[in-house]
Design a protein around this motif. Structure first.
Motif, PDB file in Angstrom:
ATOM      1  N   ILE A 192      78.302  36.637  -1.657  1.00  0.00           N
ATOM      2  CA  ILE A 192      77.387  36.506  -0.521  1.00  0.00           C
ATOM      3  C   ILE A 192      77.260  37.828   0.222  1.00  0.00           C
ATOM      4  O   ILE A 192      76.272  38.073   0.925  1.00  0.00           O
ATOM      5  CB  ILE A 192      77.879  35.393   0.441  1.00  0.00           C
ATOM      6  CG1 ILE A 192      76.801  35.044   1.472  1.00  0.00           C
ATOM      7  CG2 ILE A 192      79.177  35.795   1.119  1.00  0.00           C
ATOM      8  CD1 ILE A 192      75.563  34.426   0.895  1.00  0.00           C
ATOM      9  N   SER A 193      78.230  38.722   0.043  1.00  0.00           N
ATOM     10  CA  SER A 193      78.191  40.028   0.708  1.00  0.00           C
ATOM     11  C   SER A 193      77.001  40.871   0.251  1.00  0.00           C
ATOM     12  O   SER A 193      76.655  41.862   0.895  1.00  0.00           O
ATOM     13  CB  SER A 193      79.493  40.803   0.450  1.00  0.00           C
ATOM     14  OG  SER A 193      79.680  41.028  -0.944  1.00  0.00           O
ATOM     15  N   ALA A 251      79.642  33.281  15.682  1.00  0.00           N
ATOM     16  CA  ALA A 251      79.474  34.605  16.284  1.00  0.00           C
ATOM     17  C   ALA A 251      78.253  35.344  15.750  1.00  0.00           C
ATOM     18  O   ALA A 251      77.717  36.223  16.422  1.00  0.00           O
ATOM     19  CB  ALA A 251      80.734  35.451  16.051  1.00  0.00           C
ATOM     20  N   THR A 252      77.793  34.975  14.541  1.00  0.00           N
ATOM     21  CA  THR A 252      76.710  35.734  13.922  1.00  0.00           C
ATOM     22  C   THR A 252      75.378  34.987  13.887  1.00  0.00           C
ATOM     23  O   THR A 252      74.343  35.603  13.621  1.00  0.00           O
ATOM     24  CB  THR A 252      77.086  36.133  12.480  1.00  0.00           C
ATOM     25  OG1 THR A 252      77.590  34.989  11.786  1.00  0.00           O
ATOM     26  CG2 THR A 252      78.142  37.222  12.485  1.00  0.00           C
ATOM     27  N   ALA A 253      75.382  33.674  14.158  1.00  0.00           N
ATOM     28  CA  ALA A 253      74.146  32.896  14.149  1.00  0.00           C
ATOM     29  C   ALA A 253      73.744  32.521  15.571  1.00  0.00           C
ATOM     30  O   ALA A 253      74.597  32.426  16.463  1.00  0.00           O
ATOM     31  CB  ALA A 253      74.318  31.633  13.303  1.00  0.00           C
ATOM     32  N   ASN A 254      72.453  32.309  15.797  1.00  0.00           N
ATOM     33  CA  ASN A 254      71.990  31.838  17.105  1.00  0.00           C
ATOM     34  C   ASN A 254      72.585  30.477  17.404  1.00  0.00           C
ATOM     35  O   ASN A 254      72.999  30.184  18.517  1.00  0.00           O
ATOM     36  CB  ASN A 254      70.470  31.722  17.144  1.00  0.00           C
ATOM     37  CG  ASN A 254      69.770  33.049  16.994  1.00  0.00           C
ATOM     38  OD1 ASN A 254      68.559  33.091  16.887  1.00  0.00           O
ATOM     39  ND2 ASN A 254      70.500  34.162  16.973  1.00  0.00           N
ATOM     40  N   ILE A 276      70.167  42.314  15.963  1.00  0.00           N
ATOM     41  CA  ILE A 276      69.152  41.743  15.094  1.00  0.00           C
ATOM     42  C   ILE A 276      68.033  41.167  15.952  1.00  0.00           C
ATOM     43  O   ILE A 276      68.268  40.304  16.805  1.00  0.00           O
ATOM     44  CB  ILE A 276      69.766  40.638  14.203  1.00  0.00           C
ATOM     45  CG1 ILE A 276      70.684  41.263  13.156  1.00  0.00           C
ATOM     46  CG2 ILE A 276      68.660  39.842  13.518  1.00  0.00           C
ATOM     47  CD1 ILE A 276      71.321  40.266  12.212  1.00  0.00           C
ATOM     48  N   PRO A 277      66.789  41.604  15.756  1.00  0.00           N
ATOM     49  CA  PRO A 277      65.694  41.159  16.612  1.00  0.00           C
ATOM     50  C   PRO A 277      65.068  39.839  16.181  1.00  0.00           C
ATOM     51  O   PRO A 277      64.156  39.342  16.832  1.00  0.00           O
ATOM     52  CB  PRO A 277      64.682  42.305  16.474  1.00  0.00           C
ATOM     53  CG  PRO A 277      64.896  42.797  15.079  1.00  0.00           C
ATOM     54  CD  PRO A 277      66.379  42.664  14.820  1.00  0.00           C
ATOM     55  N   ILE A 313      76.057  38.586   7.351  1.00  0.00           N
ATOM     56  CA  ILE A 313      75.122  38.664   8.477  1.00  0.00           C
ATOM     57  C   ILE A 313      75.502  39.819   9.397  1.00  0.00           C
ATOM     58  O   ILE A 313      74.636  40.518   9.934  1.00  0.00           O
ATOM     59  CB  ILE A 313      75.090  37.337   9.255  1.00  0.00           C
ATOM     60  CG1 ILE A 313      74.615  36.205   8.339  1.00  0.00           C
ATOM     61  CG2 ILE A 313      74.170  37.442  10.474  1.00  0.00           C
ATOM     62  CD1 ILE A 313      74.678  34.829   8.978  1.00  0.00           C
ATOM     63  N   ALA A 314      76.801  40.026   9.568  1.00  0.00           N
ATOM     64  CA  ALA A 314      77.261  41.134  10.406  1.00  0.00           C
ATOM     65  C   ALA A 314      76.815  42.475   9.830  1.00  0.00           C
ATOM     66  O   ALA A 314      76.508  43.412  10.573  1.00  0.00           O
ATOM     67  CB  ALA A 314      78.782  41.096  10.539  1.00  0.00           C
ATOM     68  N   LYS A 315      76.761  42.573   8.485  1.00  0.00           N
ATOM     69  CA  LYS A 315      76.288  43.811   7.849  1.00  0.00           C
ATOM     70  C   LYS A 315      74.811  44.039   8.168  1.00  0.00           C
ATOM     71  O   LYS A 315      74.382  45.175   8.396  1.00  0.00           O
ATOM     72  CB  LYS A 315      76.501  43.743   6.339  1.00  0.00           C
ATOM     73  CG  LYS A 315      77.944  43.940   5.905  1.00  0.00           C
ATOM     74  CD  LYS A 315      78.060  43.985   4.389  1.00  0.00           C
ATOM     75  CE  LYS A 315      79.504  44.214   3.952  1.00  0.00           C
ATOM     76  NZ  LYS A 315      79.625  44.240   2.462  1.00  0.00           N
ATOM     77  N   LEU A 316      74.035  42.958   8.151  1.00  0.00           N
ATOM     78  CA  LEU A 316      72.629  43.080   8.540  1.00  0.00           C
ATOM     79  C   LEU A 316      72.533  43.543   9.992  1.00  0.00           C
ATOM     80  O   LEU A 316      71.685  44.362  10.355  1.00  0.00           O
ATOM     81  CB  LEU A 316      71.918  41.730   8.382  1.00  0.00           C
ATOM     82  CG  LEU A 316      71.624  41.263   6.955  1.00  0.00           C
ATOM     83  CD1 LEU A 316      71.137  39.819   6.967  1.00  0.00           C
ATOM     84  CD2 LEU A 316      70.592  42.164   6.288  1.00  0.00           C
ATOM     85  N   GLU A 317      73.435  43.004  10.807  1.00  0.00           N
ATOM     86  CA  GLU A 317      73.454  43.349  12.221  1.00  0.00           C
ATOM     87  C   GLU A 317      73.819  44.813  12.425  1.00  0.00           C
ATOM     88  O   GLU A 317      73.307  45.476  13.345  1.00  0.00           O
ATOM     89  CB  GLU A 317      74.448  42.444  12.949  1.00  0.00           C
ATOM     90  CG  GLU A 317      74.274  42.392  14.440  1.00  0.00           C
ATOM     91  CD  GLU A 317      75.111  41.283  15.075  1.00  0.00           C
ATOM     92  OE1 GLU A 317      76.355  41.368  15.006  1.00  0.00           O
ATOM     93  OE2 GLU A 317      74.523  40.338  15.618  1.00  0.00           O
TER      94      GLU A 317
END
Length: 259
Positions: free
Chosen positions: A107-108, A167-170, A149-150, A135-139
């Motif tokens: 998934i990474s 922590a990483t999702a809305n 992330i916008p 997701i943190a990597k995208l961030e």
């Protein structure tokens, strides 16, 4: 002395990170105050689609990654939103199946699969372990530009670490059957039991529409549960997730039960 300096530095970094997140949500439109024109409503409910520069990435993970099942979901959404085929004439949806579409089944690799696409949103269903790091990597790509992330990130029925995905999702949504872990049932805090929802296509359709209407991450405030209720629809009761060990309620983690 060195230890003290490191602690102060860590606290400063955390404060900066928190400020950035608050800034990212500062100009988030209030969906309750949005006036949607009839033309906009018609375009979202239309059975035809138009080419889209921005994409919404749908990641189908554990419990929702059977190819035939995913194809049924996409077949329902495709006439309305179109499929990203890698061309300028491509549609909105960019679906990925875990682990089949991920190099070495990791998934990474999500950021590399997203590539240079400009996302309008990310929806992860059945998030596998360590999705929060992906997701943190995208961030991180936006952190280097002094912003977060916008686009919105929604997580449904994850298998990932609870605190990490929170922590990483809305917001995070779990399907509760027995031992719901909801705030309305203090006497029952057993482990959440998840089952596949039968109307995922409707929930995803609603989630995609919400992303297109808000065009920004949802802030983690007292209105968040109302937003989630709108997305999952009237057939579900929404409650706050309660940690089984600490008894604490989550700010952005919810469980849903069929009414």
């Amino acid at each position: 002395m060195k230890k003290l300096v490191l602690i102060v530095a860590a606290l400063f970094s955390f404060a900066v990170f928190s400020c950035k997140k608050q800034e990212a949500h500062k100009n988030t439109p209030d969906p309750f105050a949005i006036e949607v024109s009839e033309e906009k409503k018609a375009s979202l409910s239309s059975s035809s689609w138009h080419p889209s520069e921005k994409k919404i990435c749908l990641v189908f993970g554990y419990g929702y990654n059977d190819k035939a099942y995913v194809q049924k979901i996409i077949d329902v959404l495709l006439p309305k939103y179109g499929l990203d085929d890698g061309t300028e004439a491509g549609g909105l949806l960019f679906p990925l199946i875990f682990p089949d579409d991920f190099p070495m089944g990791r998934i990474s690799r999500l950021p590399s699969l997203v590539g240079e696409r400009e996302l309008a949103g990310l929806i992860v269903i059945g998030a596998p372990e360590n999705t929060n790091y992906a997701i943190a990597k995208l961030e991180d790509e936006y952190s280097s530009q002094e912003t977060m992330i916008p686009y919105p990130v929604y997580a449904f029925f994850p298998q990932d670490d609870v605190q990490g995905i929170e922590a990483t999702a809305n917001f995070v949504v779990d399907r509760a059957m027995e031992g719901s872990g909801s705030a309305d049932d203090e006497s029952n805090k057993e482990e959440v039991v998840q089952t596949q929802v039968k109307d995922l296509d409707k929930i995803l359709d609603s989630a995609i529409e919400y992303m297109l209407l808000t065009q920004a991450p949802l802030p983690g405030n007292e209105d968040l549960m109302a937003h989630v209720s709108r997305i999952v629809g009237k057939n579900y009761k929404v409650s706050r997730y309660v940690d089984a060990e600490s008894g604490l309620q989550s700010i952005n983690h919810f469980v849903i039960e069929e009414k």
